[in-house]
Design an enzyme around this catalytic site. Structure first.
Site, PDB file in Angstrom:
ATOM      1  N   HIS A   1       9.255   1.418   3.155  1.00 58.34           N
ATOM      2  CA  HIS A   1      10.391   1.538   4.071  1.00 58.34           C
ATOM      3  C   HIS A   1      11.291   0.323   3.849  1.00 58.34           C
ATOM      4  CE1 HIS A   1       7.965  -1.298   6.295  1.00 58.34           C
ATOM      5  NE2 HIS A   1       6.992  -0.406   6.412  1.00 58.34           N
TER       6      HIS A   1
ATOM      7  N   GLN B   1     -10.366  -2.622   2.479  1.00 59.47           N
ATOM      8  CA  GLN B   1      -9.899  -3.279   3.698  1.00 59.47           C
ATOM      9  C   GLN B   1      -9.877  -2.348   4.907  1.00 59.47           C
ATOM     10  OE1 GLN B   1      -6.060  -4.153   1.656  1.00 59.47           O
ATOM     11  NE2 GLN B   1      -5.131  -3.862   3.648  1.00 59.47           N
TER      12      GLN B   1
ATOM     13  N   HIS C   1       9.835  -3.154   3.150  1.00 56.88           N
ATOM     14  CA  HIS C   1       9.305  -3.377   1.790  1.00 56.88           C
ATOM     15  C   HIS C   1      10.459  -3.671   0.820  1.00 56.88           C
ATOM     16  CE1 HIS C   1       5.876  -0.711   3.258  1.00 56.88           C
ATOM     17  NE2 HIS C   1       5.248  -1.783   2.825  1.00 56.88           N
TER      18      HIS C   1
ATOM     19  N   GLN D   1      -2.812 -12.468   7.616  1.00 54.66           N
ATOM     20  CA  GLN D   1      -2.984 -12.138   6.198  1.00 54.66           C
ATOM     21  C   GLN D   1      -2.237 -13.140   5.318  1.00 54.66           C
ATOM     22  OE1 GLN D   1      -2.760  -8.052   4.378  1.00 54.66           O
ATOM     23  NE2 GLN D   1      -0.664  -8.616   3.945  1.00 54.66           N
TER      24      GLN D   1
ATOM     25  N   LYS E   1       5.832 -11.656   7.234  1.00 60.35           N
ATOM     26  CA  LYS E   1       5.228 -12.399   8.352  1.00 60.35           C
ATOM     27  C   LYS E   1       4.649 -11.479   9.411  1.00 60.35           C
ATOM     28  CE  LYS E   1       7.718 -16.782   8.516  1.00 60.35           C
ATOM     29  NZ  LYS E   1       8.538 -17.631   9.402  1.00 60.35           N
ATOM     30  N   LYS E   2       4.943 -10.184   9.337  1.00 54.84           N
ATOM     31  CA  LYS E   2       4.354  -9.292  10.351  1.00 54.84           C
ATOM     32  C   LYS E   2       2.828  -9.390  10.296  1.00 54.84           C
ATOM     33  CE  LYS E   2       3.875  -4.703  10.356  1.00 54.84           C
ATOM     34  NZ  LYS E   2       2.575  -4.345  10.928  1.00 54.84           N
TER      35      LYS E   2
ATOM     36  N   MET F   1       0.843  -1.194   0.000  1.00 51.68           N
ATOM     37  CA  MET F   1       0.000   0.000   0.000  1.00 51.68           C
ATOM     38  C   MET F   1       0.883   1.250   0.000  1.00 51.68           C
ATOM     39  SD  MET F   1      -3.475  -0.937   1.964  1.00 51.68           S
ATOM     40  CE  MET F   1      -2.938  -0.718   3.627  1.00 51.68           C
TER      41      MET F   1
ATOM     42  N   SER G   1       4.357   1.090   8.205  1.00 50.30           N
ATOM     43  CA  SER G   1       4.076   2.450   7.739  1.00 50.30           C
ATOM     44  C   SER G   1       3.394   3.255   8.842  1.00 50.30           C
ATOM     45  CB  SER G   1       3.177   2.408   6.509  1.00 50.30           C
ATOM     46  OG  SER G   1       3.824   1.677   5.500  1.00 50.30           O
TER      47      SER G   1
HETATM   48  O1  PAF Z   1      -0.164  -5.868   3.501  1.00 55.64           O
HETATM   49  C1  PAF Z   1      -0.577  -4.931   2.787  1.00 55.64           C
HETATM   50  O2  PAF Z   1       0.117  -3.932   2.564  1.00 55.64           O
HETATM   51  C2  PAF Z   1      -1.961  -5.024   2.186  1.00 55.64           C
HETATM   52  O3  PAF Z   1      -2.854  -5.662   3.029  1.00 55.64           O
HETATM   53  C3  PAF Z   1      -1.972  -5.662   0.777  1.00 55.64           C
HETATM   54  C4  PAF Z   1      -1.531  -7.102   0.827  1.00 55.64           C
HETATM   55  C5  PAF Z   1      -1.067  -4.875  -0.146  1.00 55.64           C
HETATM   56  C6  PAF Z   1      -3.392  -5.637   0.209  1.00 55.64           C
HETATM   57  O4  PAF Z   1      -3.883  -4.347   0.095  1.00 55.64           O
END
Ligand code: PAF
Length: 280
Positions: A30, A57, A33, A151, A146-147, A26, A184
């Site tokens: 940092h 979400q 990523h 998800q 894994k944080k 998203m 973030s």
């Molecule tokens: O982990 C995230 O940044 C979001 O949940 C994702 C997987 C990009 C979906 O919007």
């Protein structure tokens, strides 16, 4: 690095590519990523990243409007790293040209617990956008941190159930030197809160140590962890020991028998909600 804003341009760029490694984000990138991008590069080529703040979400009282949007800085960081071949940064109109009525509903026992309990609809939004992004990018491999443990599990489960041709690779949580998991949302912490924030990781470590030392009463251990956080001013949503395999609460026999476990936590410091977890 090519920056593409439309699905059509993305498909043009990726035509014939069979080993795409994908990192959905998203934005507000940092070091964690960038580490996902580097890992993607070990698993496929070309690497494609996406930046899209997914409205689906976020709950009505959550921080969708406040979520940091820093596209130009993100592009600069990716260009400097030089790992990503295509950055897909669709507009909302491109991703959701009409109301998104088809949704992916994760099973209740996975999607409505822990994060899903405190953020109703969150995993429906995540699963729906991830499926849509996968459909746009058609990756062979995708990397998730894994944080966001739950998800990661839900995305894996979705891929399995829909027989998606994408392997999900997990990246270890990237932490600041004091243990705070990079996120973030850390930028919203005041100076004092930032100093306090690593307590979350310390508390998770204490839980791990107690279970490793042979304690099997997980509710008591969870309770102590929650009390410690609350005493330090945190508003705790959960500290919960679960089985790695399905995120169900383990019984005492399973804890004693060495079942692979994970302790997950979510708590607010001021107005900033942090999550973290630790495998045991
Ligand atoms: O982990 C995230 O940044 C979001 O949940 C994702 C997987 C990009 C979906 O919007």
């Amino acid at each position: 690095m090519k920056v593409v804003r439309s699905i059509e341009e993305l498909r043009d760029q990726l035509r014939g590519q069979l080993r795409v490694a994908f990192v959905p984000t998203m934005g507000n990138l940092h070091a964690a990523h960038l580490s996902l991008m580097a890992m993607a590069h070990q698993h496929g080529d070309p690497v494609v990243a996406s930046i899209f703040v997914n409205r689906l979400q976020f709950g009505p009282n959550e921080d969708f409007d406040k979520y940091p949007r820093t596209l130009q800085q993100d592009i600069d960081k990716l260009q400097q790293q030089n790992t990503v071949y295509v950055l897909f940064a669709p507009t909302e109109a491109e991703m959701y040209p009409e109301p998104q009525k088809y949704r992916v509903n994760p099973p209740h026992d996975l999607g409505d617990i822990l994060e899903g309990h405190f953020r109703p609809g969150f995993f429906v939004g995540v699963s729906t956008v991830v499926l849509k992004l996968f459909s746009c990018v058609q990756p062979r491999v995708a990397v998730f941190g894994k944080k966001d443990y739950q998800q990661l599990m839900i995305v894996r489960h979705m891929c399995r159930q829909f027989a998606l041709p994408t392997d999900i690779v997990a990246h270890e949580t990237v932490r600041d030197p004091d243990g705070l998991a990079m996120s973030s949302r850390n930028r919203f912490l005041s100076e004092a809160e930032r100093k306090e924030a690593p307590r979350l990781y310390r508390v998770l470590n204490e839980v791990r140590e107690r279970l490793r030392a042979g304690e099997i009463d997980t509710p008591a251990v969870e309770h102590d962890a929650q009390r410690e956080l609350a005493a330090a001013g945190w508003q705790v949503d959960y500290v919960s020991v679960r089985r790695q395999i399905d995120l169900k609460a383990p019984d005492a026999g399973q804890v004693a028998g060495g079942e692979p476990l994970v302790v997950l936590a979510a708590a607010k410091l001021g107005t900033t909600r942090l999550i973290d977890n630790l495998e045991i």
